[in-house]
Design an enzyme around this catalytic site. Sequence first.
Site, mmCIF file in Angstrom:
data_model
loop_
_atom_site.group_PDB
_atom_site.id
_atom_site.type_symbol
_atom_site.label_atom_id
_atom_site.label_comp_id
_atom_site.label_asym_id
_atom_site.label_seq_id
_atom_site.Cartn_x
_atom_site.Cartn_y
_atom_site.Cartn_z
ATOM 1 N N MET B 1 73.003 138.999 -33.729
ATOM 2 C CA MET B 1 72.858 137.935 -33.619
ATOM 3 C C MET B 1 74.314 138.310 -34.612
ATOM 4 O O MET B 1 74.418 139.103 -35.647
ATOM 5 C CB MET B 1 72.657 137.200 -34.566
ATOM 6 C CG MET B 1 72.571 136.045 -34.537
ATOM 7 S SD MET B 1 73.825 134.979 -36.435
ATOM 8 C CE MET B 1 73.496 136.107 -38.067
ATOM 9 N N PRO B 2 75.772 138.103 -34.095
ATOM 10 C CA PRO B 2 76.536 137.223 -33.059
ATOM 11 C C PRO B 2 75.544 137.472 -31.786
ATOM 12 O O PRO B 2 75.784 138.873 -31.989
ATOM 13 C CB PRO B 2 77.206 136.850 -33.282
ATOM 14 C CG PRO B 2 78.293 137.890 -33.797
ATOM 15 C CD PRO B 2 77.278 138.525 -35.151
#
Lengths: 129, 129, 129
Positions: B1-2
Amino acid sequence: MPLVRIDIQEGRSPAELRLIADTVQDVMRDVFAAPQGDRYQIITEHPVGHIIVEDSGLGFERTAGVTVIQIFQQGRSTSQKQAAYGQLAKRLEAVCGIRPEDLIVSVISNKHADWSFGLGRAQFLDGDL
Amino acid sequence: MPLVRIDIQEGRSPAELRLIADTVQDVMRDVFAAPQGDRYQIITEHPVGHIIVEDSGLGFERTAGVTVIQIFQQGRSTSQKQAAYGQLAKRLEAVCGIRPEDLIVSVISNKHADWSFGLGRAQFLDGDL
Amino acid sequence: MPLVRIDIQEGRSPAELRLIADTVQDVMRDVFAAPQGDRYQIITEHPVGHIIVEDSGLGFERTAGVTVIQIFQQGRSTSQKQAAYGQLAKRLEAVCGIRPEDLIVSVISNKHADWSFGLGRAQFLDGDL
């Protein structure tokens, strides 16, 4: 709904890809509250090098089997999400040989008004669902 | 993440694609609070005509180099998003020759419970992250 | 914005794909409040078997023409979404021969800060839009 995108590296047979999709759908049905026939999946195969994944410092070794599952849905609880992550890892390993270290799952949420399953109707709003 | 989806037109070499991905990741790390090893990217090349982009009336000339970056994440602030847009445009031009007029970026947000980075665990909830 | 992903099975000509994209954009403009030039579309063709769609128990017969449209946007109301679903089904059938039973649409929402249309700027925040 859920709408599931499965992004995976090239190299599996159509039967292997189908088995992965079937296994994901089994989890959607069994622990993610997907009713009978509620199946919306898009598989995209990528050439080597087009899925680039590291480990967030968690110590996972990622391999060419890396699999990214993105689930667009509405309404599931935190415990349903956790159950889905756990079962996806367990069953994709048992049934498809995907290493749990190679599985990334992300959920995106929307609302009832955000879905049309056919005929240009918003089935959640129209009382069809 | 991202989790970052990079959609781009066919025609670049593997090394050029990798450089784009590396440059995007540098921005994620430097101004978007991505920790070491926090890298999740999917590059999809599209035939001519499959990415159709106009200019929202802003006067941009779009070319075959048009690049759409979609970032799925949780927790970044408005100022972090603005910094990421600026640095993506600046560095992708300097390092990869992508015209700033050809760069579209969109962010989608979810929550801690929406991520599993491996092993079927929800690392943000389990205290692993 | 909106950013529209159109996922469809292989087998259509470039002209047919373009007509589908144009028809989707006409709906965005006419009932989804997309201003002039506000067009961001990514078409992805998939081999047979890579889009797997059932009917949520609604009794739809799905065919090889199944089309999944995912719309990333901010700000539209429920009534605008419903109008878009209806017009997408109506016009894609009339203009492109896509059966309304084969059309799935899903909307994902974000915010003003989540968009950069070029130059690394956040046009909704900077007053450009």
